[in-house]
Write a protein that holds these residues in place. Sequence first.
Motif, PDB file in Angstrom:
ATOM      1  N   GLU A  13      50.793  74.054  39.456  1.00  0.00           N
ATOM      2  CA  GLU A  13      50.509  72.724  40.028  1.00  0.00           C
ATOM      3  C   GLU A  13      49.004  72.454  40.028  1.00  0.00           C
ATOM      4  OE1 GLU A  13      51.904  69.165  41.316  1.00  0.00           O
ATOM      5  OE2 GLU A  13      53.270  70.853  41.063  1.00  0.00           O
ATOM      6  N   PHE A  14      48.225  73.455  40.421  1.00  0.00           N
ATOM      7  CA  PHE A  14      46.767  73.276  40.432  1.00  0.00           C
ATOM      8  C   PHE A  14      46.195  73.138  39.027  1.00  0.00           C
ATOM      9  CE2 PHE A  14      46.784  74.500  44.912  1.00  0.00           C
ATOM     10  CZ  PHE A  14      45.824  73.631  45.396  1.00  0.00           C
ATOM     11  N   SER A  15      46.762  73.850  38.072  1.00  0.00           N
ATOM     12  CA  SER A  15      46.238  73.749  36.698  1.00  0.00           C
ATOM     13  C   SER A  15      46.471  72.354  36.125  1.00  0.00           C
ATOM     14  CB  SER A  15      46.826  74.835  35.790  1.00  0.00           C
ATOM     15  OG  SER A  15      48.205  74.662  35.620  1.00  0.00           O
ATOM     16  N   ILE A  16      47.641  71.762  36.373  1.00  0.00           N
ATOM     17  CA  ILE A  16      47.910  70.410  35.859  1.00  0.00           C
ATOM     18  C   ILE A  16      47.055  69.374  36.600  1.00  0.00           C
ATOM     19  CG2 ILE A  16      49.940  69.833  37.288  1.00  0.00           C
ATOM     20  CD1 ILE A  16      50.098  69.080  33.665  1.00  0.00           C
ATOM     21  N   ARG A  17      46.793  69.614  37.893  1.00  0.00           N
ATOM     22  CA  ARG A  17      45.913  68.707  38.655  1.00  0.00           C
ATOM     23  C   ARG A  17      44.503  68.712  38.076  1.00  0.00           C
ATOM     24  NH1 ARG A  17      47.668  70.448  44.796  1.00  0.00           N
ATOM     25  NH2 ARG A  17      49.726  69.482  44.752  1.00  0.00           N
ATOM     26  N   TRP A  18      43.980  69.900  37.796  1.00  0.00           N
ATOM     27  CA  TRP A  18      42.631  70.004  37.236  1.00  0.00           C
ATOM     28  C   TRP A  18      42.570  69.388  35.849  1.00  0.00           C
ATOM     29  CZ3 TRP A  18      38.321  70.335  39.633  1.00  0.00           C
ATOM     30  CH2 TRP A  18      38.231  70.996  40.857  1.00  0.00           C
ATOM     31  N   MET A  19      43.613  69.620  35.053  1.00  0.00           N
ATOM     32  CA  MET A  19      43.645  69.064  33.702  1.00  0.00           C
ATOM     33  C   MET A  19      43.626  67.544  33.750  1.00  0.00           C
ATOM     34  SD  MET A  19      46.249  70.275  30.731  1.00  0.00           S
ATOM     35  CE  MET A  19      45.938  71.995  31.039  1.00  0.00           C
ATOM     36  N   ILE A  38      36.538  74.332  33.156  1.00  0.00           N
ATOM     37  CA  ILE A  38      36.625  75.774  33.431  1.00  0.00           C
ATOM     38  C   ILE A  38      37.672  76.024  34.513  1.00  0.00           C
ATOM     39  CG2 ILE A  38      35.361  77.750  34.394  1.00  0.00           C
ATOM     40  CD1 ILE A  38      32.846  76.557  32.908  1.00  0.00           C
ATOM     41  N   ALA A  39      37.659  75.196  35.557  1.00  0.00           N
ATOM     42  CA  ALA A  39      38.659  75.322  36.634  1.00  0.00           C
ATOM     43  C   ALA A  39      40.070  75.153  36.078  1.00  0.00           C
ATOM     44  CB  ALA A  39      38.389  74.289  37.725  1.00  0.00           C
ATOM     45  N   THR A  40      40.243  74.195  35.165  1.00  0.00           N
ATOM     46  CA  THR A  40      41.545  73.966  34.524  1.00  0.00           C
ATOM     47  C   THR A  40      42.021  75.214  33.803  1.00  0.00           C
ATOM     48  OG1 THR A  40      41.045  71.626  34.169  1.00  0.00           O
ATOM     49  CG2 THR A  40      42.771  72.575  32.792  1.00  0.00           C
ATOM     50  N   LEU A  66      47.072  78.831  25.049  1.00  0.00           N
ATOM     51  CA  LEU A  66      46.342  79.308  23.863  1.00  0.00           C
ATOM     52  C   LEU A  66      45.246  78.323  23.461  1.00  0.00           C
ATOM     53  CD1 LEU A  66      49.204  80.771  21.603  1.00  0.00           C
ATOM     54  CD2 LEU A  66      47.552  82.029  23.009  1.00  0.00           C
ATOM     55  N   ILE A  67      45.511  77.033  23.624  1.00  0.00           N
ATOM     56  CA  ILE A  67      44.507  76.005  23.311  1.00  0.00           C
ATOM     57  C   ILE A  67      43.361  76.052  24.319  1.00  0.00           C
ATOM     58  CG2 ILE A  67      44.092  73.497  23.261  1.00  0.00           C
ATOM     59  CD1 ILE A  67      46.990  73.247  22.108  1.00  0.00           C
ATOM     60  N   LEU A  68      43.696  76.286  25.592  1.00  0.00           N
ATOM     61  CA  LEU A  68      42.674  76.267  26.645  1.00  0.00           C
ATOM     62  C   LEU A  68      41.707  77.455  26.572  1.00  0.00           C
ATOM     63  CD1 LEU A  68      44.776  75.076  29.707  1.00  0.00           C
ATOM     64  CD2 LEU A  68      42.970  73.803  28.542  1.00  0.00           C
ATOM     65  N   ILE A  69      42.156  78.567  26.018  1.00  0.00           N
ATOM     66  CA  ILE A  69      41.295  79.771  25.980  1.00  0.00           C
ATOM     67  C   ILE A  69      39.994  79.527  25.206  1.00  0.00           C
ATOM     68  CG2 ILE A  69      41.132  82.173  25.173  1.00  0.00           C
ATOM     69  CD1 ILE A  69      44.121  82.441  26.075  1.00  0.00           C
ATOM     70  N   PRO A  70      40.043  79.016  23.946  1.00  0.00           N
ATOM     71  CA  PRO A  70      38.763  78.744  23.267  1.00  0.00           C
ATOM     72  C   PRO A  70      37.936  77.662  23.959  1.00  0.00           C
ATOM     73  CG  PRO A  70      40.602  77.969  21.937  1.00  0.00           C
ATOM     74  CD  PRO A  70      41.177  78.751  23.064  1.00  0.00           C
ATOM     75  N   LEU A  71      38.608  76.710  24.623  1.00  0.00           N
ATOM     76  CA  LEU A  71      37.882  75.661  25.354  1.00  0.00           C
ATOM     77  C   LEU A  71      37.125  76.267  26.531  1.00  0.00           C
ATOM     78  CD1 LEU A  71      40.455  72.702  25.407  1.00  0.00           C
ATOM     79  CD2 LEU A  71      38.757  73.268  23.691  1.00  0.00           C
ATOM     80  N   LEU A  72      37.748  77.250  27.178  1.00  0.00           N
ATOM     81  CA  LEU A  72      37.094  77.938  28.305  1.00  0.00           C
ATOM     82  C   LEU A  72      35.830  78.654  27.843  1.00  0.00           C
ATOM     83  CD1 LEU A  72      36.980  79.136  31.201  1.00  0.00           C
ATOM     84  CD2 LEU A  72      38.518  80.932  30.386  1.00  0.00           C
ATOM     85  N   PHE A  73      35.950  79.396  26.757  1.00  0.00           N
ATOM     86  CA  PHE A  73      34.812  80.205  26.298  1.00  0.00           C
ATOM     87  C   PHE A  73      33.709  79.398  25.621  1.00  0.00           C
ATOM     88  CE2 PHE A  73      38.090  83.524  26.763  1.00  0.00           C
ATOM     89  CZ  PHE A  73      37.392  84.357  27.621  1.00  0.00           C
ATOM     90  N   THR A  74      33.979  78.133  25.319  1.00  0.00           N
ATOM     91  CA  THR A  74      32.929  77.292  24.722  1.00  0.00           C
ATOM     92  C   THR A  74      32.441  76.212  25.685  1.00  0.00           C
ATOM     93  OG1 THR A  74      34.635  75.901  23.679  1.00  0.00           O
ATOM     94  CG2 THR A  74      33.690  77.679  22.338  1.00  0.00           C
ATOM     95  N   SER A  75      32.861  76.300  26.955  1.00  0.00           N
ATOM     96  CA  SER A  75      32.415  75.324  27.957  1.00  0.00           C
ATOM     97  C   SER A  75      31.091  75.751  28.578  1.00  0.00           C
ATOM     98  CB  SER A  75      33.475  75.159  29.050  1.00  0.00           C
ATOM     99  OG  SER A  75      34.567  74.460  28.565  1.00  0.00           O
ATOM    100  N   ASN A  76      30.078  75.854  27.741  1.00  0.00           N
ATOM    101  CA  ASN A  76      28.738  76.234  28.218  1.00  0.00           C
ATOM    102  C   ASN A  76      27.682  75.635  27.294  1.00  0.00           C
ATOM    103  OD1 ASN A  76      28.204  78.263  26.015  1.00  0.00           O
ATOM    104  ND2 ASN A  76      30.012  79.197  26.957  1.00  0.00           N
ATOM    105  N   ARG A  77      26.460  75.616  27.775  1.00  0.00           N
ATOM    106  CA  ARG A  77      25.362  74.977  27.038  1.00  0.00           C
ATOM    107  C   ARG A  77      25.048  75.689  25.727  1.00  0.00           C
ATOM    108  NH1 ARG A  77      21.359  73.420  32.132  1.00  0.00           N
ATOM    109  NH2 ARG A  77      23.065  72.813  33.465  1.00  0.00           N
ATOM    110  N   LYS A  78      25.186  77.013  25.734  1.00  0.00           N
ATOM    111  CA  LYS A  78      24.901  77.808  24.537  1.00  0.00           C
ATOM    112  C   LYS A  78      25.855  77.426  23.402  1.00  0.00           C
ATOM    113  CE  LYS A  78      23.953  82.552  23.150  1.00  0.00           C
ATOM    114  NZ  LYS A  78      24.007  83.976  23.536  1.00  0.00           N
ATOM    115  N   SER A  79      27.147  77.288  23.729  1.00  0.00           N
ATOM    116  CA  SER A  79      28.148  76.894  22.723  1.00  0.00           C
ATOM    117  C   SER A  79      27.898  75.484  22.223  1.00  0.00           C
ATOM    118  CB  SER A  79      29.552  76.985  23.313  1.00  0.00           C
ATOM    119  OG  SER A  79      29.875  78.312  23.616  1.00  0.00           O
TER     120      SER A  79
END
Length: 196
Positions: free
Chosen positions: A54-60, A86-88, A122-135
């Motif tokens: 429920e929290f993951s869909i709310r954040w999304m 990132i929270a999502t 599986l889609i969210l994993i690369p989005l998580l690791f690239t949610s930063n200024r360096k990426s």
Amino acid sequence: MQFLKNNYGWLLVILVAILPLLPLYSMLNSAISEGLLTTEGKKALEMSYHISGEFSIRWMTAVLTCTPFFILFGVQNLFVRQAMGIATAVWSILHFVIFIVAEGFLETFTQVNYIVGFVAILILIPLLFTSNRKSMKLLKKNWKKLQSLAYVAIFLSLLHVFILEKTWLIYAIIVSIGFIVRIPIIKNKIIHYRKK
């Protein structure tokens, strides 16, 4: 003090994302102390993965309202949006991990709604690791293309929730309104009216 002034939005998102983890931790702790194989333990674990889902869909949904919010009110903060993303991802991965503990990994492939949810993770994993200024600097224009996969993830997540017959409608309405606001002719009229 300057740090707080510059990052209050980002820090607020982190705080709001972390607070629900406390009762969830308590619930998981209760499941472990009761024993995962007992009826009470299974109930607590099952409730934990429903709450985390429920929290993951709310954040999304919240992440996808950032652009419409900017269109309507002219307020935008990329780093707050990243923190929400990132929270999502964290809540979604947590949901999946708890599900695996409760039901087993192979259960993921037994129903269409589980498979759809798994693909969204599986889609969210690369989005998580690239949610930063360096990426952002490294990927340049491709960063936005990669992050646009969030639309696919929200569609799959809504489908996952819809098949489960949970409260998907409210999220679908919010996301749909967000996409209507993004339509160029509507978006331009709103921005023009807002700037007057």
